[in-house]
Design a protein around this motif. Structure first.
Motif, PDB file in Angstrom:
ATOM      1  N   ARG A   1       0.846  -1.199   0.000  1.00 17.29           N
ATOM      2  CA  ARG A   1       0.000   0.000   0.000  1.00 17.29           C
ATOM      3  C   ARG A   1       0.875   1.241   0.000  1.00 17.29           C
ATOM      4  O   ARG A   1       1.983   1.237   0.526  1.00 17.29           O
ATOM      5  CB  ARG A   1      -0.906   0.012   1.225  1.00 17.29           C
ATOM      6  N   CYS A   2       0.354   2.309  -0.581  1.00 12.72           N
ATOM      7  CA  CYS A   2       1.048   3.592  -0.602  1.00 12.72           C
ATOM      8  C   CYS A   2       1.252   4.056   0.842  1.00 12.72           C
ATOM      9  O   CYS A   2       0.298   4.080   1.632  1.00 12.72           O
ATOM     10  CB  CYS A   2       0.227   4.619  -1.375  1.00 12.72           C
TER      11      CYS A   2
ATOM     12  N   ASP B   1       1.437   5.428 -13.724  1.00 13.37           N
ATOM     13  CA  ASP B   1       1.334   6.781 -14.276  1.00 13.37           C
ATOM     14  C   ASP B   1       0.927   6.759 -15.744  1.00 13.37           C
ATOM     15  O   ASP B   1       0.132   7.573 -16.189  1.00 13.37           O
ATOM     16  CB  ASP B   1       2.667   7.521 -14.147  1.00 13.37           C
TER      17      ASP B   1
ATOM     18  N   PHE C   1       1.112  -5.157 -10.253  1.00 13.95           N
ATOM     19  CA  PHE C   1       0.734  -3.801  -9.881  1.00 13.95           C
ATOM     20  C   PHE C   1      -0.704  -3.544 -10.279  1.00 13.95           C
ATOM     21  O   PHE C   1      -1.162  -3.982 -11.331  1.00 13.95           O
ATOM     22  CB  PHE C   1       1.626  -2.770 -10.585  1.00 13.95           C
ATOM     23  N   ASN C   2      -1.405  -2.799  -9.427  1.00 11.39           N
ATOM     24  CA  ASN C   2      -2.745  -2.361  -9.744  1.00 11.39           C
ATOM     25  C   ASN C   2      -2.643  -1.460 -10.970  1.00 11.39           C
ATOM     26  O   ASN C   2      -1.887  -0.492 -10.982  1.00 11.39           O
ATOM     27  CB  ASN C   2      -3.313  -1.598  -8.547  1.00 11.39           C
TER      28      ASN C   2
ATOM     29  N   GLY D   1      -3.518   3.653  -0.563  1.00 14.89           N
ATOM     30  CA  GLY D   1      -4.063   2.979  -1.737  1.00 14.89           C
ATOM     31  C   GLY D   1      -3.290   1.709  -2.061  1.00 14.89           C
ATOM     32  O   GLY D   1      -2.073   1.655  -1.906  1.00 14.89           O
ATOM     33  N   GLN D   2      -4.010   0.684  -2.500  1.00 13.19           N
ATOM     34  CA  GLN D   2      -3.365  -0.589  -2.831  1.00 13.19           C
ATOM     35  C   GLN D   2      -2.596  -0.456  -4.141  1.00 13.19           C
ATOM     36  O   GLN D   2      -3.163  -0.088  -5.163  1.00 13.19           O
ATOM     37  CB  GLN D   2      -4.385  -1.708  -2.926  1.00 13.19           C
ATOM     38  N   LEU D   3      -1.294  -0.747  -4.108  1.00 14.78           N
ATOM     39  CA  LEU D   3      -0.433  -0.588  -5.267  1.00 14.78           C
ATOM     40  C   LEU D   3      -0.069  -1.897  -5.940  1.00 14.78           C
ATOM     41  O   LEU D   3      -0.051  -1.985  -7.161  1.00 14.78           O
ATOM     42  CB  LEU D   3       0.877   0.105  -4.862  1.00 14.78           C
ATOM     43  N   CYS D   4       0.265  -2.927  -5.138  1.00 14.41           N
ATOM     44  CA  CYS D   4       0.847  -4.123  -5.737  1.00 14.41           C
ATOM     45  C   CYS D   4       0.599  -5.357  -4.871  1.00 14.41           C
ATOM     46  O   CYS D   4       0.153  -5.252  -3.741  1.00 14.41           O
ATOM     47  CB  CYS D   4       2.343  -3.928  -5.953  1.00 14.41           C
TER      48      CYS D   4
ATOM     49  N   SER E   1      -4.404   0.815 -12.179  1.00 16.26           N
ATOM     50  CA  SER E   1      -4.691   2.235 -11.953  1.00 16.26           C
ATOM     51  C   SER E   1      -3.596   2.935 -11.158  1.00 16.26           C
ATOM     52  O   SER E   1      -3.597   4.158 -11.054  1.00 16.26           O
ATOM     53  CB  SER E   1      -6.042   2.401 -11.258  1.00 16.26           C
ATOM     54  N   ALA E   2      -2.626   2.189 -10.625  1.00 18.93           N
ATOM     55  CA  ALA E   2      -1.517   2.805  -9.888  1.00 18.93           C
ATOM     56  C   ALA E   2      -0.393   3.265 -10.815  1.00 18.93           C
ATOM     57  O   ALA E   2       0.529   3.951 -10.375  1.00 18.93           O
ATOM     58  CB  ALA E   2      -0.955   1.815  -8.855  1.00 18.93           C
TER      59      ALA E   2
END
Length: 93
Positions: free
Chosen positions: A33-34, A59, A53-54, A39-42, A56-57
């Motif tokens: 999480r960030c 760029d 990786f999610n 936010g859930q990242l990976c 939507s995370a």
């Protein structure tokens, strides 16, 4: 349902702070999480050679070409369907 994209762990470099890790499946799968917003990242399985990786995370995901799609029946409507493929050892599964 989240959409995920996998990358090889070899060569992965975190820019900034590494995610805050917690196990969702003890001694099997960790989620990252960030550290700022939560936010859930990976996701990372113990012993894996790739990390998920999610979608939507990221760029910029405009040049990514999906090779496999899990849970296609739950995919978000705006994500183009991926042809029915199966992961292989060469794909880092």
């Amino acid at each position: 349902m989240m959409s995920w994209v996998c990358f090889p762990l070899a060569g992965l470099v975190w820019i900034g702070r590494e995610p805050v890790w917690f196990y969702t499946y003890p001694q099997k799968t960790r989620r990252g999480r960030c550290p700022d917003c939560g936010g859930q990242l990976c996701a990372l399985d113990d012993g894996a050679t790739s990390i998920a990786f999610n979608f939507s995370a990221l760029d910029d995901s405009s040049d990514l070409v999906p090779a496999f799609q899990s849970y296609a029946h739950d995919a978000v409507s705006w994500l183009r369907p991926v042809p029915d493929t199966r992961p292989t050892a060469a794909a880092g599964s």
